[in-house]
Design a protein around this motif. Structure first.
Motif, PDB file in Angstrom:
ATOM      1  N   PHE A   9      22.081  35.639 -17.560  1.00 50.35           N
ATOM      2  CA  PHE A   9      22.464  37.047 -17.652  1.00 50.35           C
ATOM      3  C   PHE A   9      23.678  37.370 -16.786  1.00 50.35           C
ATOM      4  CE2 PHE A   9      17.816  37.398 -18.730  1.00 50.35           C
ATOM      5  CZ  PHE A   9      18.015  37.683 -20.081  1.00 50.35           C
ATOM      6  N   GLY A  10      24.103  36.426 -15.927  1.00 50.42           N
ATOM      7  CA  GLY A  10      25.318  36.596 -15.146  1.00 50.42           C
ATOM      8  C   GLY A  10      26.558  36.716 -16.014  1.00 50.42           C
ATOM      9  N   ALA A  11      26.447  36.363 -17.275  1.00 38.29           N
ATOM     10  CA  ALA A  11      27.575  36.517 -18.209  1.00 38.29           C
ATOM     11  C   ALA A  11      28.069  37.958 -18.228  1.00 38.29           C
ATOM     12  CB  ALA A  11      27.156  36.071 -19.612  1.00 38.29           C
ATOM     13  N   LEU A  12      27.184  38.897 -17.964  1.00 39.41           N
ATOM     14  CA  LEU A  12      27.569  40.310 -17.954  1.00 39.41           C
ATOM     15  C   LEU A  12      28.643  40.578 -16.897  1.00 39.41           C
ATOM     16  CD1 LEU A  12      26.867  43.061 -19.241  1.00 39.41           C
ATOM     17  CD2 LEU A  12      25.222  43.389 -17.393  1.00 39.41           C
ATOM     18  N   ASN A  13      28.612  39.842 -15.793  1.00 38.51           N
ATOM     19  CA  ASN A  13      29.589  40.023 -14.725  1.00 38.51           C
ATOM     20  C   ASN A  13      30.841  39.180 -14.904  1.00 38.51           C
ATOM     21  OD1 ASN A  13      28.472  41.948 -12.806  1.00 38.51           O
ATOM     22  ND2 ASN A  13      26.832  40.457 -12.542  1.00 38.51           N
ATOM     23  N   ASP A  14      30.830  38.215 -15.811  1.00 33.79           N
ATOM     24  CA  ASP A  14      31.972  37.321 -16.004  1.00 33.79           C
ATOM     25  C   ASP A  14      32.958  37.930 -16.995  1.00 33.79           C
ATOM     26  OD1 ASP A  14      33.647  35.083 -15.860  1.00 33.79           O
ATOM     27  OD2 ASP A  14      32.565  34.070 -17.474  1.00 33.79           O
ATOM     28  N   THR A  15      33.561  39.029 -16.596  1.00 31.34           N
ATOM     29  CA  THR A  15      34.459  39.751 -17.497  1.00 31.34           C
ATOM     30  C   THR A  15      35.767  39.000 -17.734  1.00 31.34           C
ATOM     31  OG1 THR A  15      35.281  41.032 -15.631  1.00 31.34           O
ATOM     32  CG2 THR A  15      33.481  42.000 -16.919  1.00 31.34           C
ATOM     33  N   GLY A  16      36.102  38.061 -16.851  1.00 31.35           N
ATOM     34  CA  GLY A  16      37.304  37.258 -17.031  1.00 31.35           C
ATOM     35  C   GLY A  16      37.079  36.008 -17.856  1.00 31.35           C
ATOM     36  N   ASN A  17      35.851  35.836 -18.342  1.00 34.46           N
ATOM     37  CA  ASN A  17      35.497  34.672 -19.157  1.00 34.46           C
ATOM     38  C   ASN A  17      35.853  33.364 -18.451  1.00 34.46           C
ATOM     39  OD1 ASN A  17      34.224  33.619 -21.339  1.00 34.46           O
ATOM     40  ND2 ASN A  17      35.761  34.229 -22.837  1.00 34.46           N
ATOM     41  N   ASN A  18      35.451  33.277 -17.181  1.00 35.52           N
ATOM     42  CA  ASN A  18      35.725  32.107 -16.355  1.00 35.52           C
ATOM     43  C   ASN A  18      34.665  31.022 -16.470  1.00 35.52           C
ATOM     44  OD1 ASN A  18      38.138  33.036 -14.786  1.00 35.52           O
ATOM     45  ND2 ASN A  18      36.711  34.680 -14.298  1.00 35.52           N
ATOM     46  N   VAL A  19      33.533  31.347 -17.101  1.00 38.79           N
ATOM     47  CA  VAL A  19      32.383  30.450 -17.127  1.00 38.79           C
ATOM     48  C   VAL A  19      31.997  30.155 -18.576  1.00 38.79           C
ATOM     49  CG1 VAL A  19      29.969  30.157 -16.405  1.00 38.79           C
ATOM     50  CG2 VAL A  19      31.561  31.419 -14.933  1.00 38.79           C
ATOM     51  N   THR A  20      31.684  28.892 -18.834  1.00 39.57           N
ATOM     52  CA  THR A  20      31.128  28.489 -20.122  1.00 39.57           C
ATOM     53  C   THR A  20      29.617  28.414 -19.965  1.00 39.57           C
ATOM     54  OG1 THR A  20      33.095  27.204 -20.676  1.00 39.57           O
ATOM     55  CG2 THR A  20      31.056  26.647 -21.864  1.00 39.57           C
ATOM     56  N   PHE A  21      28.892  29.044 -20.866  1.00 40.08           N
ATOM     57  CA  PHE A  21      27.429  29.060 -20.809  1.00 40.08           C
ATOM     58  C   PHE A  21      26.876  28.038 -21.793  1.00 40.08           C
ATOM     59  CE2 PHE A  21      28.676  32.872 -18.769  1.00 40.08           C
ATOM     60  CZ  PHE A  21      27.710  33.068 -17.781  1.00 40.08           C
ATOM     61  N   VAL A  22      26.035  27.140 -21.250  1.00 48.41           N
ATOM     62  CA  VAL A  22      25.453  26.062 -22.043  1.00 48.41           C
ATOM     63  C   VAL A  22      23.937  26.242 -22.036  1.00 48.41           C
ATOM     64  CG1 VAL A  22      25.212  23.571 -22.308  1.00 48.41           C
ATOM     65  CG2 VAL A  22      27.345  24.519 -21.356  1.00 48.41           C
ATOM     66  N   LEU A  23      23.365  26.374 -23.230  1.00 43.97           N
ATOM     67  CA  LEU A  23      21.916  26.515 -23.393  1.00 43.97           C
ATOM     68  C   LEU A  23      21.366  25.191 -23.901  1.00 43.97           C
ATOM     69  CD1 LEU A  23      22.047  29.936 -25.285  1.00 43.97           C
ATOM     70  CD2 LEU A  23      21.704  29.583 -22.831  1.00 43.97           C
ATOM     71  N   ASP A  24      20.372  24.665 -23.212  1.00 42.75           N
ATOM     72  CA  ASP A  24      19.798  23.389 -23.624  1.00 42.75           C
ATOM     73  C   ASP A  24      19.003  23.540 -24.920  1.00 42.75           C
ATOM     74  OD1 ASP A  24      19.281  20.546 -23.056  1.00 42.75           O
ATOM     75  OD2 ASP A  24      17.205  21.213 -22.932  1.00 42.75           O
ATOM     76  N   GLU A  25      19.165  22.577 -25.813  1.00 39.95           N
ATOM     77  CA  GLU A  25      18.448  22.598 -27.102  1.00 39.95           C
ATOM     78  C   GLU A  25      16.942  22.711 -26.920  1.00 39.95           C
ATOM     79  OE1 GLU A  25      19.465  19.126 -29.369  1.00 39.95           O
ATOM     80  OE2 GLU A  25      21.354  19.993 -30.067  1.00 39.95           O
ATOM     81  N   ASP A  26      16.381  21.975 -25.962  1.00 38.59           N
ATOM     82  CA  ASP A  26      14.934  22.015 -25.767  1.00 38.59           C
ATOM     83  C   ASP A  26      14.468  23.411 -25.370  1.00 38.59           C
ATOM     84  OD1 ASP A  26      14.850  19.336 -26.399  1.00 38.59           O
ATOM     85  OD2 ASP A  26      14.516  18.653 -24.336  1.00 38.59           O
ATOM     86  N   LEU A  27      15.206  24.069 -24.497  1.00 42.78           N
ATOM     87  CA  LEU A  27      14.871  25.437 -24.096  1.00 42.78           C
ATOM     88  C   LEU A  27      14.896  26.368 -25.308  1.00 42.78           C
ATOM     89  CD1 LEU A  27      14.397  27.631 -21.900  1.00 42.78           C
ATOM     90  CD2 LEU A  27      16.890  27.873 -21.825  1.00 42.78           C
ATOM     91  N   MET A  28      15.869  26.168 -26.167  1.00 42.07           N
ATOM     92  CA  MET A  28      16.039  27.064 -27.315  1.00 42.07           C
ATOM     93  C   MET A  28      14.980  26.850 -28.395  1.00 42.07           C
ATOM     94  SD  MET A  28      18.322  29.048 -26.279  1.00 42.07           S
ATOM     95  CE  MET A  28      18.878  29.969 -27.715  1.00 42.07           C
ATOM     96  N   SER A  29      14.052  25.919 -28.187  1.00 40.25           N
ATOM     97  CA  SER A  29      12.934  25.777 -29.123  1.00 40.25           C
ATOM     98  C   SER A  29      11.884  26.866 -28.875  1.00 40.25           C
ATOM     99  CB  SER A  29      12.302  24.390 -29.004  1.00 40.25           C
ATOM    100  OG  SER A  29      11.635  24.254 -27.763  1.00 40.25           O
ATOM    101  N   HIS A  30      11.967  27.549 -27.748  1.00 45.42           N
ATOM    102  CA  HIS A  30      11.048  28.653 -27.440  1.00 45.42           C
ATOM    103  C   HIS A  30      11.528  29.928 -28.125  1.00 45.42           C
ATOM    104  CE1 HIS A  30       8.739  26.580 -24.279  1.00 45.42           C
ATOM    105  NE2 HIS A  30       9.880  25.989 -23.985  1.00 45.42           N
ATOM    106  N   GLU A  31      10.588  30.708 -28.639  1.00 45.95           N
ATOM    107  CA  GLU A  31      10.930  32.004 -29.242  1.00 45.95           C
ATOM    108  C   GLU A  31      11.437  32.977 -28.191  1.00 45.95           C
ATOM    109  OE1 GLU A  31      10.788  33.326 -32.429  1.00 45.95           O
ATOM    110  OE2 GLU A  31      10.407  31.306 -33.186  1.00 45.95           O
ATOM    111  N   ILE A  32      10.820  32.939 -27.009  1.00 37.80           N
ATOM    112  CA  ILE A  32      11.155  33.846 -25.908  1.00 37.80           C
ATOM    113  C   ILE A  32      11.739  33.025 -24.759  1.00 37.80           C
ATOM    114  CG2 ILE A  32      10.228  35.484 -24.201  1.00 37.80           C
ATOM    115  CD1 ILE A  32      10.068  36.542 -27.060  1.00 37.80           C
ATOM    116  N   ILE A  33      12.841  33.523 -24.196  1.00 39.24           N
ATOM    117  CA  ILE A  33      13.494  32.885 -23.054  1.00 39.24           C
ATOM    118  C   ILE A  33      13.405  33.858 -21.872  1.00 39.24           C
ATOM    119  CG2 ILE A  33      15.628  31.854 -22.174  1.00 39.24           C
ATOM    120  CD1 ILE A  33      14.562  30.436 -24.693  1.00 39.24           C
TER     121      ILE A  33
END
Length: 177
Positions: free
Chosen positions: A117-141
């Motif tokens: 959720f820190g992406a909300l503060n990264d207004t300069g788009n300085n960070v790439t967000f990587v979500l692990d495939e295994d985590l994304m198998s969950h309906e809720i994060i």
């Protein structure tokens, strides 16, 4: 005669959990948050598992030698091989942990509170967000809403929608061993 332009106080201040919730509401994204004592480690947060269903996250704030920054969001018990993950995420070199100063500058959080959720503060788009495939198998994060004294639950597809709405194109990759 010189004219001074006044800025709003704290215009550069990091956004808060309330700002995050308003942002999610404005996007029509369903979310729920449970307050709890501050947690700094996965071990400390495990007591919440019975109370909060879904995939629980561990977030690593890392950088490569060219000062490209990444947040790796994985399941809390997953392991990430920092010696080889750069090959998967497209970093220019092996990664190391980013400094607390850059973490605060880019994500608006302190160590122990790194969150997707820190992406909300990264207004300069300085960070790439990587979500692990295994985590994304969950309906809720589940992740910290910009502080480690609460956990916010969001649907996995809504998490991707949130990231895109902040100007970040998340990478969904297999980064855990």
């Amino acid at each position: 005669m010189t004219e001074t332009v006044s800025q709003a106080p704290n215009s550069d201040a990091p956004k808060t959990a309330q700002d995050l919730f308003r942002f999610l509401d404005d996007l029509g994204i369903s979310h729920s948050t449970k307050s709890h004592p501050p947690v700094f480690t996965v071990s400390e947060s495990e007591s919440l598992r019975d109370e909060i269903p879904g995939g629980h996250t561990k977030n690593l704030f890392v950088k490569d030698k060219k000062d490209r920054f990444f947040v790796l969001t994985v399941e809390e018990r997953a392991s990430v091989d920092l010696k080889s993950v750069h090959k998967v995420i497209g970093a220019s070199s092996r990664v190391s942990f980013g400094s607390p100063e850059k973490m605060l500058d880019y994500l608006g959080v302190i160590p122990g509170s790194v969150t997707v959720f820190g992406a909300l503060n990264d207004t300069g788009n300085n960070v790439t967000f990587v979500l692990d495939e295994d985590l994304m198998s969950h309906e809720i994060i589940n992740g910290h809403p910009l502080s480690n004294d609460a956990t916010t639950s969001i649907g996995r597809n809504d998490l991707i929608r949130f990231l895109k709405a902040t100007g970040h194109e998340p990478l969904v990759l297999k980064v855990t061993g």
